[in-house]
Write a protein that holds these residues in place. Structure first.
Motif, mmCIF file in Angstrom:
data_model
loop_
_atom_site.group_PDB
_atom_site.id
_atom_site.type_symbol
_atom_site.label_atom_id
_atom_site.label_comp_id
_atom_site.label_asym_id
_atom_site.label_seq_id
_atom_site.Cartn_x
_atom_site.Cartn_y
_atom_site.Cartn_z
ATOM 1 N N UNK A 193 67.145 -13.536 -3.034
ATOM 2 C CA UNK A 193 66.374 -12.476 -2.143
ATOM 3 C C UNK A 193 67.510 -11.439 -1.915
ATOM 4 N N UNK A 194 67.486 -10.398 -2.490
ATOM 5 C CA UNK A 194 68.510 -9.358 -2.142
ATOM 6 C C UNK A 194 68.101 -8.694 -0.634
ATOM 7 N N UNK A 195 68.876 -8.248 -0.108
ATOM 8 C CA UNK A 195 68.632 -7.440 1.345
ATOM 9 C C UNK A 195 67.798 -6.452 1.060
ATOM 10 N N UNK A 305 62.842 4.220 1.148
ATOM 11 C CA UNK A 305 63.118 2.905 0.039
ATOM 12 C C UNK A 305 63.110 1.708 0.535
ATOM 13 N N UNK A 306 63.469 1.338 1.748
ATOM 14 C CA UNK A 306 63.676 0.244 2.628
ATOM 15 C C UNK A 306 62.357 -0.128 2.852
ATOM 16 N N UNK A 307 61.400 0.549 3.326
ATOM 17 C CA UNK A 307 60.009 0.159 3.599
ATOM 18 C C UNK A 307 59.397 -0.216 2.419
ATOM 19 N N UNK A 308 59.518 0.415 1.282
ATOM 20 C CA UNK A 308 58.931 -0.034 -0.060
ATOM 21 C C UNK A 308 59.305 -1.271 -0.583
ATOM 22 N N UNK A 313 58.909 -7.515 -1.244
ATOM 23 C CA UNK A 313 59.355 -8.721 -0.855
ATOM 24 C C UNK A 313 58.007 -9.527 -0.377
ATOM 25 N N UNK A 314 57.532 -8.888 0.482
ATOM 26 C CA UNK A 314 56.363 -9.409 1.232
ATOM 27 C C UNK A 314 55.324 -9.624 0.069
ATOM 28 N N UNK A 349 59.814 -16.997 2.421
ATOM 29 C CA UNK A 349 59.892 -16.363 3.806
ATOM 30 C C UNK A 349 60.055 -15.140 3.662
ATOM 31 N N UNK A 350 58.881 -14.181 3.750
ATOM 32 C CA UNK A 350 58.802 -12.675 3.656
ATOM 33 C C UNK A 350 59.598 -11.913 4.872
ATOM 34 N N UNK A 351 60.498 -11.084 4.467
ATOM 35 C CA UNK A 351 61.202 -10.441 5.400
ATOM 36 C C UNK A 351 60.464 -9.606 6.337
ATOM 37 N N UNK A 352 61.179 -9.243 7.292
ATOM 38 C CA UNK A 352 60.661 -7.759 8.168
ATOM 39 C C UNK A 352 61.469 -6.966 8.016
#
Length: 367
Positions: A193-195, A305-308, A313-314, A349-352
């Motif tokens: 999982x990338x950051x 981009x982070x939001x996307x 990831x989710x 585990x989906x990231x926030x």
């Protein structure tokens, strides 16, 4: 550390340096673990002093057929809290409990080789370090805990699981899982999982076998774009790689849940020959190298981009949790409650959103 879970990959030493994240022979494992403990605890082992915090070990390539003599990846998910205790009076260290290797010895060669290749590549990642996870999810052997029916002879009964967890500068979680049941079921699960600050695809690979035969394998760079497309150069490289390695491999269609997360280059194979297994391993390792090339040059995304990426990831985790086959195997081997926690807290585990971005989004919502 007496009484610790058997064959515990995490919990014996504080930390190993990156050069030790290589496969080592059985004959060397005792000395290497001792050296690592010396470097982390700044003490002596076997009368030899350790003046450096880095313990170099030249990798020994074993002859064909000797893969069971490896300790894959050198038991790497290590915690500071479990560092071997050292007596302040005589500077003598307690005996370091070595991981049991029966599970690795039981698994067939493709699983060992694939694990080794992945860990070799991970050892190159900048900022690689152990990732702390609850101890109950590191080494799982329900037959010792009395949580399963030991008389059950089904392939999923008495499933044992060993996990390795890391993080790196551009990855929030690197997870390698080995699973084996007394009836011969073998499982290898790998995910990177990338950051979410980096718009990198999620490396995902699984291999399943029964006794000495690999029956199913899958590898992909799962896109983080909305339309499931990969960057043009990555897509081209994966296409070339598939052409070279998978020409004669028997391909399978993605399941419904997989179509929501896999790229068009996803390799899903039902091997019918040893050559088909080798073809898959070449593709899977090559895909990881393609990811590494992209990772080295990717820049941090802007807020949009982070939001996307968080959403992608989710999406990945949500649809992976739809895989009933994984859930059935875990429930049968470990129990329903444990399986649910393992799938949602460890596997997928989906990231926030990052805290700074989350605060900004909250402020915008209140205006």
């Amino acid at each position: 550390q007496r009484g610790a879970p058997a064959w515990t990959l995490a919990g014996n030493l504080q930390r190993l340096s990156q050069p030790i994240l290589k496969s080592i022979t059985m004959a060397a494992r005792t000395r290497v673990l001792q050296m690592a403990a010396v470097s982390t605890c700044s003490n002596r082992v076997g009368g030899e002093s350790a003046s450096s915090s880095r313990c170099m070990l030249s990798r020994e390539r074993l002859r064909p057929g000797k893969h069971r003599a490896r300790l894959i990846g050198t038991a790497c998910s290590l915690r500071a809290s479990s560092c071997a205790r050292v007596s302040s009076q005589d500077s003598e260290m307690d005996t370091v409990p070595l991981p049991r290797i029966e599970l690795l010895e039981s698994m067939s060669q493709p699983f060992a080789l694939f694990s080794e290749d992945v860990l070799d590549i991970w050892a190159e990642l900048p900022g690689l370090k152990p990732l702390d996870v609850p101890e109950e999810f590191v080494s799982c052997d329900p037959s010792q805990d009395g949580n399963t029916d030991t008389t059950d002879d089904s392939p999923m009964a008495a499933l044992r699981i060993e996990n390795m967890f890391f993080e790196a500068d551009k990855y929030r979680k690197l997870h390698l899982e080995l699973g084996f049941s007394k009836a011969g079921l073998q499982v290898l699960h790998i995910v990177m999982y990338p950051r979410v600050e980096y718009a990198l695809p999620i490396y995902s690979a699984d291999m399943v076998g029964f006794k000495d035969r690999v029956t199913f394998c899958i590898a992909d760079l799962c896109p983080v774009s909305q339309d499931l497309s990969l960057p043009a150069e990555m897509d081209s490289k994966l296409g070339e790689l598939a052409t070279i390695t998978l020409q004669d491999a028997p391909r399978r269609e993605a399941p419904d849940w997989g179509r929501e997360i896999f790229s068009s280059r996803c390799a899903i194979i039902a091997p019918d020959t040893p050559e088909a297994v080798q073809s898959f391993l070449k593709f899977a390792s090559g895909a990881l190298r393609v990811l590494r090339t992209e990772e080295e040059r990717v820049e941090q995304s802007d807020e949009e981009g982070i939001i996307a990426t968080v959403g992608a990831h989710q999406r990945y985790c949500f649809h992976q949790l739809r895989n009933d086959k994984t859930r059935v195997i875990l429930e049968k081997g470990m129990g329903t409650e444990w399986a649910e926690r393992y799938m949602t807290e460890i596997l997928f585990d989906a990231p926030d959103y990052p805290e700074t971005l989350k605060a900004k989004m909250t402020n915008n919502d209140t205006k």
